[in-house]
Enzyme design. Sequence first.
Site, PDB file in Angstrom:
ATOM      1  N   LYS A 305      58.882  -5.665  16.828  1.00 35.36           N
ATOM      2  CA  LYS A 305      58.471  -4.358  17.332  1.00 35.36           C
ATOM      3  C   LYS A 305      56.964  -4.264  17.536  1.00 35.36           C
ATOM      4  CE  LYS A 305      62.478  -1.566  16.514  1.00 35.36           C
ATOM      5  NZ  LYS A 305      63.080  -0.387  15.888  1.00 35.36           N
ATOM      6  N   ARG A 340      68.179  -5.726  10.666  1.00 39.88           N
ATOM      7  CA  ARG A 340      68.620  -5.953  12.048  1.00 39.88           C
ATOM      8  C   ARG A 340      67.550  -6.761  12.771  1.00 39.88           C
ATOM      9  NH1 ARG A 340      67.808  -3.294  16.907  1.00 39.88           N
ATOM     10  NH2 ARG A 340      69.588  -3.258  18.360  1.00 39.88           N
TER      11      ARG A 340
END
Length: 370
Positions: A305, A340
Amino acid sequence: MTERLYLMPVGLAANPQSEEGDCIRLAGGLVYAHRFAAIVRSGGRVVERLRFTPETAAETFAQLPAGLGDDAENQWSALRTAHPPMQLGNRTVRLDQPQVAGILNVTPDSFSDGGQFLDRPEEGAAHAARMIEAGAALVDIGGESTRPGAPAVWEGDEIKRVVPAVEYCAQMGAGIAVDTRRGAVMEAALDAGAHMVNDVSALRHDPRSAEIVAGRGCPAVLMHAPGKGDDLHADGDYDCVVFDVFDWLAERRDAAIAAGIARDRIVLDPGIGFGKSLGENLALMNALPLFHALGQPLMVGASRKRMIGALSNEAATHERLGGSLALALKAMDAGVQLVRVHDVAETVQARNVWRGLRDAALTDFSMLPG
């Protein structure tokens, strides 16, 4: 003003022996907590902070403002709750240790791997097989990009993307989550063999979604995102991001239960990267142990991210493995049950070494006879 309480673990321990037994096994996992803070907030401000250990919990709770005693007992029980395994088809996913969920995006525009597997079932199936063989407990399949600025997708197109991926993963015997916020997509994916719903809108986007999840009896991940409409990243205005996200997830948990979803089917996700600044994302990562006080298993998705690029000279998405592993291990240190990730093999290897260290720590060498 309404006062709110938060029981935050602030001191973790390698093993119970190091604290002479004065600790708890956080959420029934492999992480032990010894010191805690009972934090009272009123009007968006912290007004009281009491530190305690398990031995002094009862006397500390007695000092709290009137009306917070029941909440203290509920959160204290939740912090010690051991969650039963999740059954995803033929796969049993234990929640007493960290598990890895592998990401499979069948989209043209996801921030990391958009277009790589869309309309390429052979490549998508091969990627899913590699993740399963590497040790992924489940495959999380998404047909809509939720990166900032991504356009909304018509549910018919999303179904066309997702269902073939669900079908080939089901043929492999994989545990399968469908990453969607649309009821029709949930139904189509569950019919095709998916076992779990992962909704980035926490069942807010589609008024049918909660009814569908309740009727199917499947597990559901409820993720925090501040946006109410198509833009999930909008409206990220917080008094204190940690406590605001905690309160928001508590409300969504209760709404899901009221809609008929069994409590043991609910997983919560603080939504790293969704409508949050770098500082707010870091604050949430550092405060992850608090979220066990909500009484649900936790999922964290921080893989590749933007925050990693911001901390590493704007590294491109495919150059964020080191940061992704650091954040996954941070989540494991906090007792998070599901991480995840894009890089399954590397994360599973890191998890296995982490698990070896945790197991070895149960034998405290400092207490062995000389």
